[in-house]
Design a protein around this motif. Structure first.
Motif, PDB file in Angstrom:
ATOM      1  N   THR A  36      -1.497  35.803 -21.297  1.00 20.82           N
ATOM      2  CA  THR A  36      -2.934  35.835 -21.564  1.00 20.82           C
ATOM      3  C   THR A  36      -3.732  35.705 -20.273  1.00 20.82           C
ATOM      4  O   THR A  36      -4.725  36.408 -20.062  1.00 20.82           O
ATOM      5  CB  THR A  36      -3.319  34.702 -22.534  1.00 20.82           C
ATOM      6  OG1 THR A  36      -2.625  34.885 -23.770  1.00 20.82           O
ATOM      7  CG2 THR A  36      -4.815  34.700 -22.811  1.00 20.82           C
ATOM      8  N   THR A  37      -3.286  34.829 -19.386  1.00 21.76           N
ATOM      9  CA  THR A  37      -3.965  34.631 -18.103  1.00 21.76           C
ATOM     10  C   THR A  37      -3.934  35.902 -17.271  1.00 21.76           C
ATOM     11  O   THR A  37      -4.942  36.296 -16.667  1.00 21.76           O
ATOM     12  CB  THR A  37      -3.317  33.479 -17.327  1.00 21.76           C
ATOM     13  OG1 THR A  37      -3.409  32.279 -18.108  1.00 21.76           O
ATOM     14  CG2 THR A  37      -4.001  33.260 -15.995  1.00 21.76           C
ATOM     15  N   ALA A  38      -2.783  36.571 -17.225  1.00 25.07           N
ATOM     16  CA  ALA A  38      -2.637  37.783 -16.418  1.00 25.07           C
ATOM     17  C   ALA A  38      -3.565  38.891 -16.916  1.00 25.07           C
ATOM     18  O   ALA A  38      -4.258  39.545 -16.128  1.00 25.07           O
ATOM     19  CB  ALA A  38      -1.185  38.255 -16.433  1.00 25.07           C
ATOM     20  N   ILE A  39      -3.582  39.119 -18.218  1.00 22.77           N
ATOM     21  CA  ILE A  39      -4.444  40.176 -18.767  1.00 22.77           C
ATOM     22  C   ILE A  39      -5.902  39.828 -18.549  1.00 22.77           C
ATOM     23  O   ILE A  39      -6.721  40.681 -18.176  1.00 22.77           O
ATOM     24  CB  ILE A  39      -4.128  40.398 -20.257  1.00 22.77           C
ATOM     25  CG1 ILE A  39      -2.725  41.008 -20.411  1.00 22.77           C
ATOM     26  CG2 ILE A  39      -5.180  41.297 -20.910  1.00 22.77           C
ATOM     27  CD1 ILE A  39      -2.292  41.232 -21.844  1.00 22.77           C
ATOM     28  N   ASN A 146       5.856  34.362 -12.061  1.00 24.05           N
ATOM     29  CA  ASN A 146       4.560  33.705 -11.981  1.00 24.05           C
ATOM     30  C   ASN A 146       4.711  32.405 -11.197  1.00 24.05           C
ATOM     31  O   ASN A 146       5.338  31.457 -11.674  1.00 24.05           O
ATOM     32  CB  ASN A 146       4.019  33.432 -13.387  1.00 24.05           C
ATOM     33  CG  ASN A 146       2.545  33.034 -13.384  1.00 24.05           C
ATOM     34  OD1 ASN A 146       1.923  32.930 -12.339  1.00 24.05           O
ATOM     35  ND2 ASN A 146       2.001  32.805 -14.564  1.00 24.05           N
ATOM     36  N   CYS A 147       4.147  32.380 -10.005  1.00 24.56           N
ATOM     37  CA  CYS A 147       4.244  31.194  -9.140  1.00 24.56           C
ATOM     38  C   CYS A 147       3.114  30.237  -9.510  1.00 24.56           C
ATOM     39  O   CYS A 147       2.024  30.278  -8.933  1.00 24.56           O
ATOM     40  CB  CYS A 147       4.167  31.600  -7.676  1.00 24.56           C
ATOM     41  SG  CYS A 147       5.476  32.747  -7.172  1.00 24.56           S
ATOM     42  N   PHE A 148       3.360  29.374 -10.468  1.00 26.88           N
ATOM     43  CA  PHE A 148       2.315  28.522 -11.036  1.00 26.88           C
ATOM     44  C   PHE A 148       1.670  27.601 -10.009  1.00 26.88           C
ATOM     45  O   PHE A 148       0.479  27.335 -10.064  1.00 26.88           O
ATOM     46  CB  PHE A 148       2.879  27.701 -12.195  1.00 26.88           C
ATOM     47  CG  PHE A 148       3.052  28.498 -13.460  1.00 26.88           C
ATOM     48  CD1 PHE A 148       2.069  28.504 -14.422  1.00 26.88           C
ATOM     49  CD2 PHE A 148       4.198  29.249 -13.680  1.00 26.88           C
ATOM     50  CE1 PHE A 148       2.220  29.245 -15.589  1.00 26.88           C
ATOM     51  CE2 PHE A 148       4.364  29.986 -14.833  1.00 26.88           C
ATOM     52  CZ  PHE A 148       3.372  29.986 -15.796  1.00 26.88           C
ATOM     53  N   ASP A 149       2.464  27.096  -9.077  1.00 25.12           N
ATOM     54  CA  ASP A 149       1.910  26.176  -8.083  1.00 25.12           C
ATOM     55  C   ASP A 149       1.671  26.862  -6.743  1.00 25.12           C
ATOM     56  O   ASP A 149       1.470  26.199  -5.729  1.00 25.12           O
ATOM     57  CB  ASP A 149       2.838  24.972  -7.900  1.00 25.12           C
ATOM     58  CG  ASP A 149       4.269  25.391  -7.560  1.00 25.12           C
ATOM     59  OD1 ASP A 149       4.500  26.605  -7.404  1.00 25.12           O
ATOM     60  OD2 ASP A 149       5.147  24.514  -7.465  1.00 25.12           O
ATOM     61  N   GLY A 150       1.703  28.200  -6.762  1.00 25.73           N
ATOM     62  CA  GLY A 150       1.443  28.944  -5.539  1.00 25.73           C
ATOM     63  C   GLY A 150       2.624  29.033  -4.603  1.00 25.73           C
ATOM     64  O   GLY A 150       2.492  29.526  -3.480  1.00 25.73           O
ATOM     65  N   CYS A 174       4.132  36.787  -8.162  1.00 21.29           N
ATOM     66  CA  CYS A 174       2.723  36.985  -8.465  1.00 21.29           C
ATOM     67  C   CYS A 174       2.065  35.671  -8.832  1.00 21.29           C
ATOM     68  O   CYS A 174       2.727  34.651  -9.051  1.00 21.29           O
ATOM     69  CB  CYS A 174       2.549  37.994  -9.600  1.00 21.29           C
ATOM     70  SG  CYS A 174       2.939  37.349 -11.247  1.00 21.29           S
ATOM     71  N   ASP A 175       0.745  35.730  -8.899  1.00 23.63           N
ATOM     72  CA  ASP A 175      -0.068  34.623  -9.400  1.00 23.63           C
ATOM     73  C   ASP A 175      -0.902  35.208 -10.527  1.00 23.63           C
ATOM     74  O   ASP A 175      -1.797  36.021 -10.286  1.00 23.63           O
ATOM     75  CB  ASP A 175      -0.958  34.067  -8.295  1.00 23.63           C
ATOM     76  CG  ASP A 175      -1.794  32.873  -8.754  1.00 23.63           C
ATOM     77  OD1 ASP A 175      -1.925  32.660  -9.977  1.00 23.63           O
ATOM     78  OD2 ASP A 175      -2.332  32.160  -7.881  1.00 23.63           O
ATOM     79  N   ALA A 176      -0.600  34.847 -11.758  1.00 21.91           N
ATOM     80  CA  ALA A 176      -1.281  35.439 -12.911  1.00 21.91           C
ATOM     81  C   ALA A 176      -2.773  35.159 -12.921  1.00 21.91           C
ATOM     82  O   ALA A 176      -3.526  35.822 -13.637  1.00 21.91           O
ATOM     83  CB  ALA A 176      -0.646  34.925 -14.208  1.00 21.91           C
ATOM     84  N   ARG A 177      -3.237  34.218 -12.113  1.00 23.90           N
ATOM     85  CA  ARG A 177      -4.661  33.896 -12.052  1.00 23.90           C
ATOM     86  C   ARG A 177      -5.423  34.824 -11.115  1.00 23.90           C
ATOM     87  O   ARG A 177      -6.651  34.836 -11.111  1.00 23.90           O
ATOM     88  CB  ARG A 177      -4.846  32.451 -11.589  1.00 23.90           C
ATOM     89  CG  ARG A 177      -4.154  31.428 -12.476  1.00 23.90           C
ATOM     90  CD  ARG A 177      -4.070  30.080 -11.771  1.00 23.90           C
ATOM     91  NE  ARG A 177      -3.254  30.176 -10.552  1.00 23.90           N
ATOM     92  CZ  ARG A 177      -3.007  29.162  -9.733  1.00 23.90           C
ATOM     93  NH1 ARG A 177      -3.514  27.962 -10.013  1.00 23.90           N
ATOM     94  NH2 ARG A 177      -2.265  29.324  -8.649  1.00 23.90           N
ATOM     95  N   SER A 178      -4.698  35.588 -10.301  1.00 23.77           N
ATOM     96  CA  SER A 178      -5.308  36.428  -9.275  1.00 23.77           C
ATOM     97  C   SER A 178      -5.367  37.892  -9.720  1.00 23.77           C
ATOM     98  O   SER A 178      -4.335  38.486 -10.027  1.00 23.77           O
ATOM     99  CB  SER A 178      -4.516  36.326  -7.967  1.00 23.77           C
ATOM    100  OG  SER A 178      -4.877  37.348  -7.065  1.00 23.77           O
ATOM    101  N   ARG A 179      -6.560  38.456  -9.724  1.00 19.48           N
ATOM    102  CA  ARG A 179      -6.729  39.857 -10.110  1.00 19.48           C
ATOM    103  C   ARG A 179      -5.916  40.780  -9.215  1.00 19.48           C
ATOM    104  O   ARG A 179      -5.203  41.660  -9.693  1.00 19.48           O
ATOM    105  CB  ARG A 179      -8.206  40.245 -10.050  1.00 19.48           C
ATOM    106  CG  ARG A 179      -8.486  41.726 -10.308  1.00 19.48           C
ATOM    107  CD  ARG A 179      -9.979  42.020 -10.289  1.00 19.48           C
ATOM    108  NE  ARG A 179     -10.244  43.440 -10.333  1.00 19.48           N
ATOM    109  CZ  ARG A 179     -10.246  44.183 -11.442  1.00 19.48           C
ATOM    110  NH1 ARG A 179      -9.989  43.607 -12.607  1.00 19.48           N
ATOM    111  NH2 ARG A 179     -10.496  45.469 -11.400  1.00 19.48           N
ATOM    112  N   GLU A 180      -6.000  40.583  -7.899  1.00 13.40           N
ATOM    113  CA  GLU A 180      -5.286  41.459  -6.974  1.00 13.40           C
ATOM    114  C   GLU A 180      -3.786  41.331  -7.130  1.00 13.40           C
ATOM    115  O   GLU A 180      -3.049  42.319  -7.030  1.00 13.40           O
ATOM    116  CB  GLU A 180      -5.709  41.169  -5.528  1.00 13.40           C
ATOM    117  CG  GLU A 180      -7.102  41.638  -5.187  1.00 13.40           C
ATOM    118  CD  GLU A 180      -7.285  43.130  -5.460  1.00 13.40           C
ATOM    119  OE1 GLU A 180      -6.387  43.914  -5.081  1.00 13.40           O
ATOM    120  OE2 GLU A 180      -8.304  43.509  -6.043  1.00 13.40           O
ATOM    121  N   SER A 181      -3.321  40.122  -7.359  1.00 15.69           N
ATOM    122  CA  SER A 181      -1.887  39.908  -7.525  1.00 15.69           C
ATOM    123  C   SER A 181      -1.371  40.632  -8.761  1.00 15.69           C
ATOM    124  O   SER A 181      -0.330  41.304  -8.726  1.00 15.69           O
ATOM    125  CB  SER A 181      -1.595  38.412  -7.622  1.00 15.69           C
ATOM    126  OG  SER A 181      -0.214  38.169  -7.752  1.00 15.69           O
TER     127      SER A 181
END
Length: 234
Positions: A36-39, A146-150, A174-181
């Motif tokens: 959900t976060t990624a989308i 998904n690298c949750f802690d970066g 990737c970082d699901a919180r990042s649009r570019e990622s």
């Protein structure tokens, strides 16, 4: 009186718009891997989400021990859209990884050109069923960690070995919180799907464990060794 058109007139401008290609992608994974976060982070429109509060009904079903801050879960599906270069529109469909949602997967996957399997290395085994699902259907997929802690705690090759992936299946961080990622993950998937299409994939998916270099013994990752029993009827 009839007149012949002048040879000096410029050609008429086309009246039809430029061709636009659209494609459907499926984003999946285990419970609480960030679908959900990624989308939501990459969608250019307000995403459709079906989040609901976790209740006592999920106790013993949804394992939140590794994600204590999670308070909601997807009860149906997520939907978003992203456009690349004005002529490629990607429609993104995602659904929860909880086992009770699996009946939706067969419907959502129809017409998709490829899939993203989101994984959380703290609970890598939760994504085994997703890998099995897409391999069984011979749908191109990439694995996005998904690298949750970066931070990346394992190398892509260790993850490839633990999941027993074919050598050509992309494994990306990737970082699901990042649009570019997330955009880079989608680009990797589209490029991989096109590569397989142009190459003419005719060989069945390799047997798990027979094609990848095993994960390091000290990596501490579980190993995917065969079809997940929960998907044996799919």
């Amino acid at each position: 009186m009839l007149f012949e058109p002048s040879a000096h007139l410029p050609p008429a401008e086309p009246t039809t718009p430029d061709a636009v290609t659209s494609a459907k992608l499926f984003i999946a994974g285990g419970f609480a891997t960030g679908v959900t976060t990624a989308i939501g982070s990459v969608s250019e429109i307000a995403p459709l989400t079906t989040e609901a509060i976790l209740t006592s009904a999920g106790v013993g079903v949804d394992d939140t021990s590794q994600v204590p801050g999670k308070t909601t879960t997807t009860v149906a599906l997520d939907f978003g859209r992203v456009t690349f270069d004005r002529d490629l529109i990607l429609y993104l469909f995602g659904t929860g990884g909880a086992t009770r949602r699996w009946f939706l997967w067969d419907e959502i996957v129809r017409g998709a050109i490829g899939a993203v399997v989101l994984v959380d290395t703290r609970r890598l085994a939760d994504s085994f069923a997703a890998v099995d699902f897409f391999e069984d259907r011979r749908l191109p997929y990439v694995v996005a960690v998904n690298c949750f802690d970066g931070q990346a705690h394992y190398s892509p090759e260790d993850i490839r070995g633990a999941l027993a992936l074919a050598p050509d299946v992309p494994v990306v961080l990737c970082d699901a919180r990042s649009r570019e990622s997330v955009k880079q993950v989608l680009i990797s998937l589209v490029e991989y799907a096109l590569t397989l299409l142009l190459r003419g994939r005719a060989d069945p998916a390799p047997a798990p464990g027979s094609v990848a270099t095993p994960a390091r013994a000290d990596a501490g990752l579980p190993r995917r060794t065969g079809t997940h029993p929960a998907r044996a009827d799919s």
